[in-house]
Structure formats: structure tokens, C-alpha cells
Design a protein around this motif. Structure first.
Motif, PDB file in Angstrom:
ATOM      1  N   VAL A   1      56.343   2.423  40.780  1.00 51.84           N
ATOM      2  CA  VAL A   1      55.071   3.517  40.567  1.00 51.84           C
ATOM      3  C   VAL A   1      54.568   4.372  41.711  1.00 51.84           C
ATOM      4  O   VAL A   1      53.621   4.653  41.678  1.00 51.84           O
ATOM      5  CB  VAL A   1      54.047   2.786  39.693  1.00 51.84           C
ATOM      6  N   GLY A   2      55.515   4.189  42.737  1.00 48.83           N
ATOM      7  CA  GLY A   2      55.055   4.759  43.852  1.00 48.83           C
ATOM      8  C   GLY A   2      54.054   4.034  44.938  1.00 48.83           C
ATOM      9  O   GLY A   2      53.334   4.489  45.821  1.00 48.83           O
ATOM     10  N   ARG A   3      53.719   2.719  44.804  1.00 47.25           N
ATOM     11  CA  ARG A   3      53.016   1.945  45.660  1.00 47.25           C
ATOM     12  C   ARG A   3      53.558   1.863  47.042  1.00 47.25           C
ATOM     13  O   ARG A   3      53.002   1.677  47.928  1.00 47.25           O
ATOM     14  CB  ARG A   3      52.516   0.562  44.897  1.00 47.25           C
ATOM     15  N   ARG A   4      54.771   1.368  47.115  1.00 47.62           N
ATOM     16  CA  ARG A   4      55.283   1.147  48.520  1.00 47.62           C
ATOM     17  C   ARG A   4      56.788   1.519  48.141  1.00 47.62           C
ATOM     18  O   ARG A   4      57.491   1.776  47.220  1.00 47.62           O
ATOM     19  CB  ARG A   4      55.113  -0.354  48.444  1.00 47.62           C
ATOM     20  N   ALA A   5      57.484   1.672  49.310  1.00 48.51           N
ATOM     21  CA  ALA A   5      58.950   1.815  49.586  1.00 48.51           C
ATOM     22  C   ALA A   5      59.701   0.963  49.007  1.00 48.51           C
ATOM     23  O   ALA A   5      59.414  -0.294  48.880  1.00 48.51           O
ATOM     24  CB  ALA A   5      59.106   2.356  51.061  1.00 48.51           C
ATOM     25  N   LEU A   6      61.206   1.059  48.865  1.00 48.83           N
ATOM     26  CA  LEU A   6      62.078   0.010  48.714  1.00 48.83           C
ATOM     27  C   LEU A   6      62.387  -0.601  50.038  1.00 48.83           C
ATOM     28  O   LEU A   6      62.325   0.025  51.051  1.00 48.83           O
ATOM     29  CB  LEU A   6      63.228   0.647  48.146  1.00 48.83           C
ATOM     30  N   GLY A   7      62.555  -2.040  50.046  1.00 49.05           N
ATOM     31  CA  GLY A   7      62.677  -2.489  51.271  1.00 49.05           C
ATOM     32  C   GLY A   7      63.549  -3.893  51.084  1.00 49.05           C
ATOM     33  O   GLY A   7      63.567  -4.703  50.154  1.00 49.05           O
ATOM     34  N   VAL A   8      64.301  -4.292  52.103  1.00 47.04           N
ATOM     35  CA  VAL A   8      64.963  -5.606  52.270  1.00 47.04           C
ATOM     36  C   VAL A   8      64.938  -6.000  53.667  1.00 47.04           C
ATOM     37  O   VAL A   8      64.707  -5.433  54.725  1.00 47.04           O
ATOM     38  CB  VAL A   8      66.555  -5.358  51.743  1.00 47.04           C
ATOM     39  N   SER A   9      64.784  -7.362  54.039  1.00 45.67           N
ATOM     40  CA  SER A   9      64.713  -7.851  55.107  1.00 45.67           C
ATOM     41  C   SER A   9      65.380  -9.329  55.170  1.00 45.67           C
ATOM     42  O   SER A   9      65.050 -10.102  54.482  1.00 45.67           O
ATOM     43  CB  SER A   9      63.318  -8.112  55.594  1.00 45.67           C
ATOM     44  N   THR A  10      66.359  -9.239  55.969  1.00 36.41           N
ATOM     45  CA  THR A  10      67.278 -10.603  55.890  1.00 36.41           C
ATOM     46  C   THR A  10      67.060 -11.426  57.381  1.00 36.41           C
ATOM     47  O   THR A  10      66.773 -10.847  58.226  1.00 36.41           O
ATOM     48  CB  THR A  10      68.731 -10.170  55.902  1.00 36.41           C
ATOM     49  N   PHE A  11      67.344 -12.512  57.294  1.00 36.20           N
ATOM     50  CA  PHE A  11      66.870 -13.257  58.624  1.00 36.20           C
ATOM     51  C   PHE A  11      67.540 -14.719  58.368  1.00 36.20           C
ATOM     52  O   PHE A  11      68.101 -15.242  57.339  1.00 36.20           O
ATOM     53  CB  PHE A  11      65.495 -13.498  58.703  1.00 36.20           C
TER      54      PHE A  11
END
Length: 355
Positions: A197-207
């Protein structure tokens, strides 16, 4: 090797309501799939969107499809599109507020994208926004992040898997994926997040990390990789990048784990000494104090004084040391014992051996 303490999941834990929490990845995907199936994008010309008041609430009339309720997020978006302050609108009576919105919403031939679910409006966007469904992102996670699972459940009940009115967040680790990274033991994990709904971007963080507490703080993380993308017309390409990043983490896990398993298997066969006195003498050459070494020898006696049994005994004893600095030093001494069986001369943090 630069280490970080990651707090993204910790922050999610304390801002989520219990009804936003999923028990596992399948339950989270089921919820998001239902939202996708029940969601409907309506492309409405501005003049076909009419705010009005009823029973103390502001609703939207969308053409001939009847009235839909606004939630807090879609109401905020509608105010932004109209160019009026949400705080100002909230000070008005519902009837006056509906009139103010009706008079300030833009006019023209450019359609507005309205996402509805049942009789509710989830979001209101212009033509520039391209949606990526949470269910599609989680399908990629489920397909490629094999053997990953949520972190230990928090004392508050949080699982690291959340889907709310505005966004979705998932925290996954592989508790059996311990492997060597520069001579110490780390396990792989990742975060993914998105908003339909446009609240935040798509993202991924690996570690790769050494410890995750029940407050979902990830301690001593290394090799942290992060990728984000806005919801534009190329968001589909971003989903492919998420797939590539998770695949790379899994591939690296498998490569490292294979090497780690070989070292441990060898350590479970080779003996540190033939009797207790010989083992104790060798431990002292590695800097292990005689008192600690004697306790470790006693614990390892029944397993034939293999290198693994002695390392495991030292690791368990280190957990009883009250000071963190001394615990770490004891772990490092024990870890150096694995140099004896590592073809590359690498040491492994013994915390991994207890998993």
C-alpha cells in the motif's frame, strides 16, 4: 571483519500488535495470499471518487460500486492527494471534512488507483505506483530459503513474522547452518519486507550472525548485504534481485557448512591425548588454565578424549564464567584446538558445536 548488531527485527517486535503476528512462514503466506485474492485494484477517474460522511465516518463512493470505508493509512493517502493536512481534516466534523476533501481532490483525466478489500479501502495511489504483492515475495522466500525458520519466539510472543495494515516483515534464520567465517562460527539469516500500500519500499537484508536473543537483536553480524527498491514500473525486476540475493546466501551456506562438517567429523575421531595427564598438558600449551582444563578433562573422559569432546567440554564450562570478556577468551582458546584438524589452519568458534 566488521561486525554489526542489527536491530531491525527488534524494532518490529515492539511496534506490532498481537493480531499482526504469524506463527510460521506458511501462515504468513496464507494470510498474504488471501489478501491478494480478495484485493481489487480500481482505476477511477477523480470525478468518480466522492468522499461523504455517514454515521460519524468518512467513506468513499467509487463510481457505481457503492461506499467503502477508509482505514487510517488510506485516509492519510487521500489527504495527501487532496493536498490538505490530515491533522486539519481531523479537527473538522465528518460532514465538513468530507466536503473539504471533495473540493480539494484533483480533477482531470489521470486515473487514481484505489485498492479495496471487501468494503474497505486499503490504499489510494496515483499512476506512478506499481504494486508488488506480499504473497509473491514470500513465495520466492519459501522456494529458495530452504531450511530457514523464524528466530526463537520473543518473551512478548513475537515471532519475527508480521503482516499489518501497512506492511509485511519476515525474519528467518537457519539454526543448523553454522559454518566457519574467518575462523569463527556464524549462522545465516535474513530479513525481507514490503508494503502493498505504499508505506515502505521492498527490501531484503542477508547476514551471518553469532547470536540472536529473544528480543530479536542480531548480534555480531558480518557480511551484511541489503537491497531495496521503490514500487515503480520495474518492481518486477527487483523481485528477481531478491531471489538472486537469497540464492547466494543459501549457496554460500552450503559451501561453508560442508567444510565445517568435515572439520567437526575429523575432530570427533582424532584424540587430543592418550590419557588425562597428556590431554591436560596439551590444553596448557593452548593457554587453558589448569583448573579449567582439569574440569574439561573430567567431562571429556567418557568420550575418549577426542578433540571434539574436549572443545565441547570447554565450551560448556565457558558458559559458567560470569564475565563476558573472560567467556570470550575461554571460547577462543578452545576454538584454537580445531586448528589441529583444519586443513586450512582455521579455528571455529565453539559456540557452533553446541548447536
Amino acid at each position: 571483519m566488521t561486525r554489526q548488531n542489527l536491530t531491525r527485527a527488534h524494532e518490529q517486535l515492539f511496534r506490532r500488535d498481537p493480531d499482526e503476528c504469524a506463527t510460521d512462514l506458511q501462515a504468513l503466506w496464507d494470510h498474504c495470499r488471501r489478501q491478494k485474492e480478495e484485493g481489487r485494484d480500481r482505476w477511477q477517474l477523480p470525478q468518480t471518487i466522492r468522499p461523504f460522511a455517514r454515521d460519524g465516518q468518512i467513506l468513499l463512493e467509487l463510481g457505481d460500486d457503492g461506499a467503502s470505508l477508509l482505514n487510517d493509512w488510506s485516509f492519510s493517502q487521500l489527504c495527501r492527494i487532496a493536498g490538505v493536512s490530515k491533522d486539519t481534516i481531523n479537527r473538522l466534523s465528518p460532514e465538513t471534512a468530507a466536503t473539504a476533501l471533495a473540493e480539494t481532490l484533483p480533477r482531470g483525466n489521470r486515473p487514481t488507483q484505489v485498492l479495496t478489500e471487501g468494503d474497505s479501502v486499503r490504499s489510494v495511489h496515483g499512476t506512478h505506483y506499481t504494486r508488488l504483492w506480499n504473497a509473491d515475495l514470500l513465495a520466492v522466500v519459501a522456494e529458495f530459503a530452504v531450511d530457514f525458520q523464524p528466530p526463537p519466539r520473543a518473551y512478548s510472543g513475537g515471532t519475527g513474522l508480521y503482516a499489518g495494515e501497512q506492511d509485511m516483515f519476515a525474519f528467518q534464520i537457519d539454526p543448523a547452518g553454522w559454518a566457519e567465517v574467518e575462523g569463527e562460527a556464524f549462522a545465516p539469516g535474513f530479513f525481507v519486507w514490503n508494503s502493498e500500500v505504499g508505506r515502505r519500499a521492498l527490501g531484503v537484508s542477508t547476514f551471518w550472525f553469532q547470536h540472536c536473543c529473544r528480543n530479536h537483536i542480531v548480534w555480531d553480524a558480518v557480511e551484511v548485504t541489503e537491497f531495496t527498491a521503490k514500487h515503480t514500473s520495474r518492481i518486477g525486476d527487483a523481485l528477481g534481485e531478491v531471489r538472486r540475493i537469497i540464492e547466494a546466501l543459501v549457496r554460500r551456506r552450503d559451501e561453508r557448512r560442508d567444510g565445517f562438517v568435515r572439520v567437526v567429523a575429523k575432530a570427533m575421531k582424532e584424540r587430543l591425548g592418550e590419557d588425562a595427564d597428556e590431554v591436560l598438558d596439551r590444553l596448557q600449551t593452548f593457554g587453558v588454565p589448569r583448573g579449567l582444563g582439569s574440569k574439561a578433562v573430567e567431562l571429556a573422559h567418557g568420550q575418549g578424549f577426542t578433540i571434539f569432546s574436549v572443545v565441547d567440554a570447554l565450551t560448556r564450562l565457558a558458559q559458567e564464567i560470569p564475565y563476558a570478556g573472560e567467556r570470550t577468551e575461554a571460547d577462543q582458546r578452545a576454538a584454537r584446538l580445531l586448528d589441529l584438524v583444519s586443513a586450512r589452519g582455521e579455528a571455529t568458534q565453539t559456540a557452533a558445536l553446541a548447536v
